[in-house]
Design a protein around this motif. Structure first.
Motif, short mmCIF file in Angstrom:
data_model
loop_
_atom_site.label_atom_id
_atom_site.label_comp_id
_atom_site.label_asym_id
_atom_site.label_seq_id
_atom_site.Cartn_x
_atom_site.Cartn_y
_atom_site.Cartn_z
N SER A 1 0.85 -1.18 0.00
CA SER A 1 0.00 0.00 0.00
C SER A 1 0.89 1.24 0.00
CB SER A 1 -0.90 0.01 1.23
OG SER A 1 -0.12 0.20 2.39
N ALA A 2 0.29 2.40 -0.22
CA ALA A 2 1.06 3.64 -0.24
C ALA A 2 1.73 3.88 1.12
CB ALA A 2 0.16 4.81 -0.60
N ARG A 3 1.03 3.59 2.19
CA ARG A 3 1.59 3.76 3.54
C ARG A 3 2.77 2.82 3.75
NH1 ARG A 3 2.74 7.09 7.43
NH2 ARG A 3 2.73 6.12 9.47
N GLU A 4 2.64 1.58 3.31
CA GLU A 4 3.73 0.62 3.46
C GLU A 4 4.94 1.04 2.64
OE1 GLU A 4 1.83 -3.68 4.42
OE2 GLU A 4 1.51 -2.91 2.39
N LYS A 5 4.71 1.54 1.43
CA LYS A 5 5.82 2.01 0.61
C LYS A 5 6.56 3.14 1.30
CE LYS A 5 3.80 0.83 -3.84
NZ LYS A 5 3.18 1.36 -5.05
N TYR A 6 5.79 4.05 1.91
CA TYR A 6 6.41 5.16 2.64
C TYR A 6 7.26 4.63 3.79
CZ TYR A 6 7.00 9.13 5.70
OH TYR A 6 7.56 10.09 6.50
N LEU A 7 6.71 3.69 4.58
CA LEU A 7 7.44 3.15 5.71
C LEU A 7 8.69 2.40 5.27
CD1 LEU A 7 4.45 1.87 7.88
CD2 LEU A 7 5.97 3.80 8.38
N ILE A 8 8.60 1.67 4.18
CA ILE A 8 9.75 0.90 3.70
C ILE A 8 10.87 1.82 3.23
CG2 ILE A 8 10.51 -0.64 1.84
CD1 ILE A 8 7.80 -2.08 2.18
N THR A 9 10.51 2.90 2.54
CA THR A 9 11.56 3.77 2.00
C THR A 9 12.09 4.78 3.01
OG1 THR A 9 9.88 5.27 1.10
CG2 THR A 9 10.79 3.61 -0.39
N ASN A 10 11.36 5.05 4.08
CA ASN A 10 11.77 6.10 5.01
C ASN A 10 12.08 5.65 6.42
OD1 ASN A 10 11.49 8.44 3.24
ND2 ASN A 10 9.35 7.85 3.19
N THR A 11 11.91 4.39 6.75
CA THR A 11 12.20 3.89 8.09
C THR A 11 12.94 2.56 7.99
OG1 THR A 11 10.16 2.62 8.30
CG2 THR A 11 10.05 4.94 8.96
N LEU A 12 13.30 2.04 9.15
CA LEU A 12 13.97 0.74 9.18
C LEU A 12 12.98 -0.42 9.08
CD1 LEU A 12 16.83 1.31 11.75
CD2 LEU A 12 16.99 1.09 9.28
N ASN A 13 11.73 -0.13 8.80
CA ASN A 13 10.77 -1.19 8.52
C ASN A 13 11.15 -1.93 7.25
OD1 ASN A 13 9.44 -0.16 10.70
ND2 ASN A 13 7.51 0.19 9.67
N SER A 14 12.12 -1.42 6.54
CA SER A 14 12.57 -2.07 5.31
C SER A 14 13.42 -3.31 5.58
CB SER A 14 13.38 -1.08 4.47
OG SER A 14 14.53 -0.66 5.20
N LEU A 15 13.94 -3.47 6.78
CA LEU A 15 14.83 -4.59 7.06
C LEU A 15 14.21 -5.96 6.77
CD1 LEU A 15 16.80 -3.47 10.22
CD2 LEU A 15 17.59 -3.66 7.88
N PRO A 16 13.01 -6.27 7.25
CA PRO A 16 12.45 -7.58 6.91
C PRO A 16 12.22 -7.76 5.41
CG PRO A 16 11.24 -6.61 8.74
CD PRO A 16 12.15 -5.56 8.22
N VAL A 17 11.88 -6.68 4.71
CA VAL A 17 11.68 -6.76 3.26
C VAL A 17 13.01 -7.07 2.57
CG1 VAL A 17 10.94 -5.49 1.22
CG2 VAL A 17 9.70 -5.21 3.36
#
Length: 137
Positions: free
Chosen positions: A5-21
């Motif tokens: 989703s747009a919110r998830e894309k934002y979190l992935i590109t701007n926070t460390l929530n990208s680590l599991p991805v």
């Protein structure tokens, strides 16, 4: 590739929530808030850090190990995610943060306010030019 989703894309590109991805398809160790750990291969992850592991081993507080074919970890349960030493995490994060070029604004539809502002701007520039021409003559 997963659809985010747009919110998830934002979190992935701007926070460390990208680590599991980033770590999808790799074996990891995840420490949980209840003093337990889970080791396994990240099968899928979302932008909120919810992870699904396959071939997982759950390690309880007493050190006992329990095998699971499939194990899901909710984002709020994750305390620490161990990154493998052979992974260049800085490079991976930079790759995720690269954004596609913005759309050409010339082709975008303009609102009534934008059109009126552009017309007034052109009128102002023409009046300034006319005033300068009048001063020169």
């Amino acid at each position: 590739m997963q659809q985010f989703s747009a919110r998830e894309k934002y979190l992935i590109t701007n926070t460390l929530n990208s680590l599991p991805v980033i770590l999808q398809g790799r074996a990891v160790l995840i420490d949980l808030h209840n003093e337990t750990s889970v080791a396994g291969i990240i099968d899928s992850a979302d932008g909120h850090m919810t992870c699904e592991l396959t071939n997982a081993v759950f390690i309880d507080r007493n050190g006992e190990q329990h095998a699971f074919d499939h194990f899901m970890i909710r984002n709020r349960m994750i305390r620490l995610l161990h990154v493998p030493k052979d992974l260049d995490i800085k490079h991976e994060i930079e790759q995720l943060q690269r954004r596609p070029p913005k759309k050409n604004k010339a082709n975008a539809k303009r609102s009534f306010k934008q059109k009126r502002a552009e017309e007034r701007h052109k009128e102002t520039l023409e009046s300034i030019k006319a005033h300068r021409d009048a001063e020169k003559s």
